[in-house]
Design a protein around this motif. Structure first.
Motif, PDB file in Angstrom:
ATOM      1  N   ARG A  77      -3.142  14.816  -8.273  1.00 26.27           N
ATOM      2  CA  ARG A  77      -3.664  13.494  -7.960  1.00 26.27           C
ATOM      3  C   ARG A  77      -3.545  13.238  -6.471  1.00 26.27           C
ATOM      4  O   ARG A  77      -2.545  13.603  -5.848  1.00 26.27           O
ATOM      5  N   PRO A  78      -4.517  12.580  -5.888  1.00 21.95           N
ATOM      6  CA  PRO A  78      -4.436  12.271  -4.456  1.00 21.95           C
ATOM      7  C   PRO A  78      -3.337  11.254  -4.189  1.00 21.95           C
ATOM      8  O   PRO A  78      -3.023  10.413  -5.031  1.00 21.95           O
ATOM      9  N   GLU A  79      -2.741  11.365  -3.024  1.00 19.76           N
ATOM     10  CA  GLU A  79      -1.726  10.391  -2.624  1.00 19.76           C
ATOM     11  C   GLU A  79      -2.389   9.055  -2.360  1.00 19.76           C
ATOM     12  O   GLU A  79      -3.522   8.983  -1.919  1.00 19.76           O
ATOM     13  N   ARG A  80      -1.685   7.989  -2.661  1.00 13.61           N
ATOM     14  CA  ARG A  80      -2.239   6.649  -2.435  1.00 13.61           C
ATOM     15  C   ARG A  80      -1.507   5.987  -1.297  1.00 13.61           C
ATOM     16  O   ARG A  80      -0.412   6.139  -1.042  1.00 13.61           O
TER      17      ARG A  80
ATOM     18  N   GLY B 143       0.784  -1.223   0.000  1.00  4.86           N
ATOM     19  CA  GLY B 143       0.000   0.000   0.000  1.00  4.86           C
ATOM     20  C   GLY B 143       0.819   1.277   0.000  1.00  4.86           C
ATOM     21  O   GLY B 143       0.268   2.359  -0.053  1.00  4.86           O
ATOM     22  N   VAL B 144       2.150   1.164   0.071  1.00  8.43           N
ATOM     23  CA  VAL B 144       3.015   2.341   0.065  1.00  8.43           C
ATOM     24  C   VAL B 144       3.752   2.384  -1.271  1.00  8.43           C
ATOM     25  O   VAL B 144       4.414   1.429  -1.663  1.00  8.43           O
ATOM     26  N   LEU B 145       3.596   3.513  -1.983  1.00  9.07           N
ATOM     27  CA  LEU B 145       4.277   3.667  -3.270  1.00  9.07           C
ATOM     28  C   LEU B 145       5.672   4.234  -3.058  1.00  9.07           C
ATOM     29  O   LEU B 145       5.855   5.189  -2.323  1.00  9.07           O
ATOM     30  N   THR B 146       6.628   3.627  -3.704  1.00 11.24           N
ATOM     31  CA  THR B 146       7.988   4.159  -3.663  1.00 11.24           C
ATOM     32  C   THR B 146       8.161   5.140  -4.817  1.00 11.24           C
ATOM     33  O   THR B 146       7.305   5.268  -5.684  1.00 11.24           O
TER      34      THR B 146
ATOM     35  N   GLN C  18      10.145   4.813  -7.280  1.00  9.83           N
ATOM     36  CA  GLN C  18      10.164   4.028  -8.504  1.00  9.83           C
ATOM     37  C   GLN C  18       8.755   3.666  -8.946  1.00  9.83           C
ATOM     38  O   GLN C  18       8.456   3.653 -10.137  1.00  9.83           O
ATOM     39  N   ASP C  19       7.875   3.354  -7.985  1.00  6.02           N
ATOM     40  CA  ASP C  19       6.482   3.039  -8.320  1.00  6.02           C
ATOM     41  C   ASP C  19       5.803   4.241  -8.963  1.00  6.02           C
ATOM     42  O   ASP C  19       5.090   4.109  -9.942  1.00  6.02           O
ATOM     43  N   ARG C  20       6.022   5.419  -8.407  1.00  8.81           N
ATOM     44  CA  ARG C  20       5.404   6.638  -8.943  1.00  8.81           C
ATOM     45  C   ARG C  20       5.910   6.920 -10.352  1.00  8.81           C
ATOM     46  O   ARG C  20       5.134   7.278 -11.227  1.00  8.81           O
ATOM     47  N   ILE C  21       7.196   6.754 -10.562  1.00  7.86           N
ATOM     48  CA  ILE C  21       7.779   6.970 -11.888  1.00  7.86           C
ATOM     49  C   ILE C  21       7.203   5.958 -12.873  1.00  7.86           C
ATOM     50  O   ILE C  21       6.825   6.317 -13.990  1.00  7.86           O
ATOM     51  N   ALA C  22       7.108   4.713 -12.465  1.00  3.86           N
ATOM     52  CA  ALA C  22       6.547   3.675 -13.340  1.00  3.86           C
ATOM     53  C   ALA C  22       5.099   3.995 -13.697  1.00  3.86           C
ATOM     54  O   ALA C  22       4.687   3.842 -14.855  1.00  3.86           O
ATOM     55  N   LEU C  23       4.311   4.458 -12.739  1.00  6.93           N
ATOM     56  CA  LEU C  23       2.919   4.802 -13.011  1.00  6.93           C
ATOM     57  C   LEU C  23       2.807   5.962 -13.994  1.00  6.93           C
ATOM     58  O   LEU C  23       1.956   5.947 -14.889  1.00  6.93           O
TER      59      LEU C  23
END
Length: 65
Positions: free
Chosen positions: A62-65, A5-8, A10-15
Motif C-alpha cells: 500500500r502507498p504511504e499516506r 496528515g501524518v499517520l502514527t 497506532q493509526d496504522r495498527i487501527a487501520l
C-alpha cells in the motif's frame, strides 16, 4: 499533539484492525451457515499464510499516506 496528515504507528495498527474486521463482516454476511467456522475465520484473516502474499492486514504494497 499530532500533525494533520501524518499517520502514527497506532493509526496504522487501527487501520489494519478495521480492515480485518471489515473482511470478517463481509465473510459473515456472505456465509450460508449461521456462524463462521474457525477454519473460515483463519482463511479470511490469512492465518498461517505465506507472509510474502498480500492480503488483509498486509500493508507492504500500500502507498504511504
Amino acid at each position: 499533539m499530532s500533525v494533520p496528515g501524518v499517520l502514527t504507528v497506532q493509526d496504522r495498527i487501527a487501520l489494519v484492525e478495521i480492515e480485518l474486521c471489515s473482511e470478517l463482516m463481509i465473510a459473515a454476511a456472505a456465509a450460508i451457515e449461521e456462524r463462521l467456522s474457525q477454519d473460515r475465520i483463519d482463511e479470511v484473516l490469512m492465518v498461517g499464510a505465506d507472509p510474502s502474499i498480500s492480503g488483509p492486514g498486509r500493508h507492504e504494497d500500500r502507498p504511504e499516506r
